[in-house]
Design a protein around this motif. Structure first.
Motif, PDB file in Angstrom:
ATOM      1  N   LYS A  80      37.462 128.189  38.587  1.00  0.00           N
ATOM      2  CA  LYS A  80      36.691 128.771  39.985  1.00  0.00           C
ATOM      3  C   LYS A  80      35.516 129.425  39.475  1.00  0.00           C
ATOM      4  N   ILE A  81      35.517 130.203  38.402  1.00  0.00           N
ATOM      5  CA  ILE A  81      34.270 130.873  38.004  1.00  0.00           C
ATOM      6  C   ILE A  81      33.212 130.276  37.304  1.00  0.00           C
ATOM      7  N   LEU A  82      33.592 129.278  36.429  1.00  0.00           N
ATOM      8  CA  LEU A  82      32.725 128.718  35.576  1.00  0.00           C
ATOM      9  C   LEU A  82      31.495 127.982  36.223  1.00  0.00           C
ATOM     10  N   ASN A  83      30.416 127.712  35.890  1.00  0.00           N
ATOM     11  CA  ASN A  83      29.544 127.159  36.573  1.00  0.00           C
ATOM     12  C   ASN A  83      29.632 125.309  36.182  1.00  0.00           C
ATOM     13  N   LEU A  84      29.764 124.926  37.531  1.00  0.00           N
ATOM     14  CA  LEU A  84      30.336 123.313  37.218  1.00  0.00           C
ATOM     15  C   LEU A  84      29.063 122.742  37.305  1.00  0.00           C
ATOM     16  N   LYS A  85      27.802 123.147  37.251  1.00  0.00           N
ATOM     17  CA  LYS A  85      26.503 122.384  37.407  1.00  0.00           C
ATOM     18  C   LYS A  85      26.006 122.331  35.804  1.00  0.00           C
ATOM     19  N   LYS A  86      26.659 123.192  34.931  1.00  0.00           N
ATOM     20  CA  LYS A  86      26.396 123.099  33.611  1.00  0.00           C
ATOM     21  C   LYS A  86      27.303 122.785  32.730  1.00  0.00           C
ATOM     22  N   SER A  87      28.497 123.296  33.005  1.00  0.00           N
ATOM     23  CA  SER A  87      29.677 123.183  31.912  1.00  0.00           C
ATOM     24  C   SER A  87      30.528 121.978  32.286  1.00  0.00           C
ATOM     25  N   LEU A  88      31.411 121.702  31.423  1.00  0.00           N
ATOM     26  CA  LEU A  88      32.410 120.401  31.657  1.00  0.00           C
ATOM     27  C   LEU A  88      33.546 120.924  31.629  1.00  0.00           C
ATOM     28  N   ILE A  89      34.580 121.125  32.493  1.00  0.00           N
ATOM     29  CA  ILE A  89      35.977 121.118  32.232  1.00  0.00           C
ATOM     30  C   ILE A  89      36.844 119.938  32.106  1.00  0.00           C
ATOM     31  N   ILE A  90      37.437 119.783  31.016  1.00  0.00           N
ATOM     32  CA  ILE A  90      38.329 118.696  30.801  1.00  0.00           C
ATOM     33  C   ILE A  90      39.888 119.254  31.277  1.00  0.00           C
ATOM     34  N   ARG A  91      40.242 118.816  32.447  1.00  0.00           N
ATOM     35  CA  ARG A  91      41.636 119.093  32.948  1.00  0.00           C
ATOM     36  C   ARG A  91      42.526 117.923  32.349  1.00  0.00           C
ATOM     37  N   THR A  92      43.508 118.576  31.755  1.00  0.00           N
ATOM     38  CA  THR A  92      44.573 117.405  31.339  1.00  0.00           C
ATOM     39  C   THR A  92      46.055 117.920  31.076  1.00  0.00           C
ATOM     40  N   SER A  93      46.854 117.306  30.653  1.00  0.00           N
ATOM     41  CA  SER A  93      48.345 117.594  30.253  1.00  0.00           C
ATOM     42  C   SER A  93      48.500 116.554  29.150  1.00  0.00           C
ATOM     43  N   PHE A  94      48.411 117.021  27.950  1.00  0.00           N
ATOM     44  CA  PHE A  94      48.551 116.081  26.759  1.00  0.00           C
ATOM     45  C   PHE A  94      49.852 116.127  25.979  1.00  0.00           C
ATOM     46  N   TYR A  95      50.060 115.154  25.365  1.00  0.00           N
ATOM     47  CA  TYR A  95      51.330 115.099  24.382  1.00  0.00           C
ATOM     48  C   TYR A  95      50.736 114.909  23.048  1.00  0.00           C
ATOM     49  N   ASN A  96      51.436 115.542  22.241  1.00  0.00           N
ATOM     50  CA  ASN A  96      51.217 115.167  20.472  1.00  0.00           C
ATOM     51  C   ASN A  96      52.386 115.300  20.036  1.00  0.00           C
ATOM     52  N   ASN A  97      52.228 115.062  18.583  1.00  0.00           N
ATOM     53  CA  ASN A  97      53.598 114.894  17.767  1.00  0.00           C
ATOM     54  C   ASN A  97      54.274 116.229  17.468  1.00  0.00           C
ATOM     55  N   ASP A  98      53.937 117.254  18.053  1.00  0.00           N
ATOM     56  CA  ASP A  98      54.775 118.656  18.102  1.00  0.00           C
ATOM     57  C   ASP A  98      55.446 118.659  19.176  1.00  0.00           C
ATOM     58  N   LEU A  99      55.218 117.579  20.314  1.00  0.00           N
ATOM     59  CA  LEU A  99      56.082 117.749  21.551  1.00  0.00           C
ATOM     60  C   LEU A  99      57.766 117.733  21.194  1.00  0.00           C
ATOM     61  N   TYR A 100      58.366 118.841  21.791  1.00  0.00           N
ATOM     62  CA  TYR A 100      59.706 118.492  21.335  1.00  0.00           C
ATOM     63  C   TYR A 100      60.497 117.364  21.572  1.00  0.00           C
ATOM     64  N   LEU A 101      60.137 116.650  22.717  1.00  0.00           N
ATOM     65  CA  LEU A 101      60.653 115.326  22.951  1.00  0.00           C
ATOM     66  C   LEU A 101      60.498 114.196  21.744  1.00  0.00           C
ATOM     67  N   ILE A 102      59.195 114.371  21.295  1.00  0.00           N
ATOM     68  CA  ILE A 102      58.876 113.296  20.201  1.00  0.00           C
ATOM     69  C   ILE A 102      59.531 113.663  18.806  1.00  0.00           C
ATOM     70  N   LYS A 103      59.365 115.000  18.420  1.00  0.00           N
ATOM     71  CA  LYS A 103      59.934 115.499  17.229  1.00  0.00           C
ATOM     72  C   LYS A 103      61.699 115.191  17.199  1.00  0.00           C
ATOM     73  N   GLY A 104      62.230 115.388  18.470  1.00  0.00           N
ATOM     74  CA  GLY A 104      63.624 115.374  18.496  1.00  0.00           C
ATOM     75  C   GLY A 104      64.051 113.805  18.486  1.00  0.00           C
ATOM     76  N   LEU A 105      63.553 113.112  19.130  1.00  0.00           N
ATOM     77  CA  LEU A 105      63.690 111.620  19.043  1.00  0.00           C
ATOM     78  C   LEU A 105      63.434 111.174  17.873  1.00  0.00           C
ATOM     79  N   LEU A 106      62.437 111.489  17.248  1.00  0.00           N
ATOM     80  CA  LEU A 106      62.291 110.967  15.805  1.00  0.00           C
ATOM     81  C   LEU A 106      63.207 111.234  14.853  1.00  0.00           C
ATOM     82  N   GLN A 107      63.659 112.460  15.062  1.00  0.00           N
ATOM     83  CA  GLN A 107      64.883 112.705  13.975  1.00  0.00           C
ATOM     84  C   GLN A 107      66.147 112.306  14.404  1.00  0.00           C
ATOM     85  N   LYS A 108      66.284 111.425  15.579  1.00  0.00           N
ATOM     86  CA  LYS A 108      67.303 110.807  16.088  1.00  0.00           C
ATOM     87  C   LYS A 108      68.334 111.938  16.844  1.00  0.00           C
ATOM     88  N   ASN A 109      67.749 113.063  17.262  1.00  0.00           N
ATOM     89  CA  ASN A 109      68.588 113.929  17.937  1.00  0.00           C
ATOM     90  C   ASN A 109      68.619 113.819  19.390  1.00  0.00           C
TER      91      ASN A 109
END
Length: 232
Positions: free
Chosen positions: A94-123
């Motif tokens: 709400k406070i950043l100047n959206l006429k100058k800055s860029l906000i990347i709003r996201t929800s990302f997953y990576n290889n540290d995600l517990y679901l990925i780590k658990g499944l790859l370890q067959k847990n």
């Protein structure tokens, strides 16, 4: 140009930030610094707001001073602020100047995600049937940041369809070729004395990203970068 670590530049130290920006020839400043542990934020609200909100506002001012473009990472929780972390991101947006800055709003997953780590370890892994979101891989987010770096305002980078975390875990099992029986269906409940989570954190994406394709691309990314050994 280089990545600035906390040792190089404490984001809450405005003088240190300005010194770092003055010394770099970088045109774009991508800020990934944040306190993201939901429960820690709930117990340490001042630190959370200092880093996730106030420091980012000061960073933007410093970027303006030194003619840099701020690209700031935000969260689906900013759209559904039910806890301290969410409100820290909400206020930042709400406070950043959206006429100058860029906000990347996201929800990302990576290889540290517990679901990925658990499944790859067959847990066995627990996955919520009643919590919905639309995640995207960190590798795709990185590509979209580069593609959209000259935009201003808010850019939503998510996969296109709302799914439960249980369905997401099943898709992970399919793509990484492990037994879907490892995924255990559970229901989420908000409990007293814990940070409140939204049951639905779906945010409509500005970019058309199919989750199935994104998961396959992410698996290839891990294989090619040798971040993890996927001999499957």
């Amino acid at each position: 140009s280089k990545w600035l670590t906390k040792a190089d530049c404490d984001i809450t130290d405005r003088y240190g930030v300005e010194q770092a920006l003055n010394e770099t020839k970088a045109k774009y400043i991508l800020n990934c610094a944040a306190v993201t542990d939901i429960e820690y934020c709930e117990k340490n609200p001042q630190e959370c707001f200092d880093i996730n909100t106030i420091a980012v506002i000061n960073l933007e001012r410093s970027c303006n001073t030194f003619n840099k473009k701020l690209i700031q990472i935000s969260s689906d929780y900013a759209v559904y602020p039910t806890n301290v972390y969410g409100y820290s991101k909400y206020l930042m947006e709400k406070i950043l100047n959206l006429k100058k800055s860029l906000i990347i709003r996201t929800s990302f997953y990576n290889n540290d995600l517990y679901l990925i780590k658990g499944l790859l370890q067959k847990n066995k892994v627990n996955a919520y049937t009643n919590m919905y979101f639309n995640p995207v891989s960190i590798s795709r987010v990185a590509k979209e940041i580069y593609k959209n770096k000259d935009r201003e305002g808010i850019c939503n980078v998510f996969s296109s369809k709302r799914i439960s975390k249980y369905t997401f875990a099943k898709e992970l099992a399919r793509v990484f070729v492990v037994s879907k029986n490892l995924v255990q269906a559970v229901k989420f409940e908000n409990k007293p004395h814990f940070a409140k989570r939204p049951f639905n954190s779906f945010v409509k994406s500005d970019i058309d990203i199919a989750l199935g394709t994104d998961l396959i691309d992410f698996r290839k990314f891990l294989e090619n970068s040798k971040v993890i050994n996927l001999r499957i």
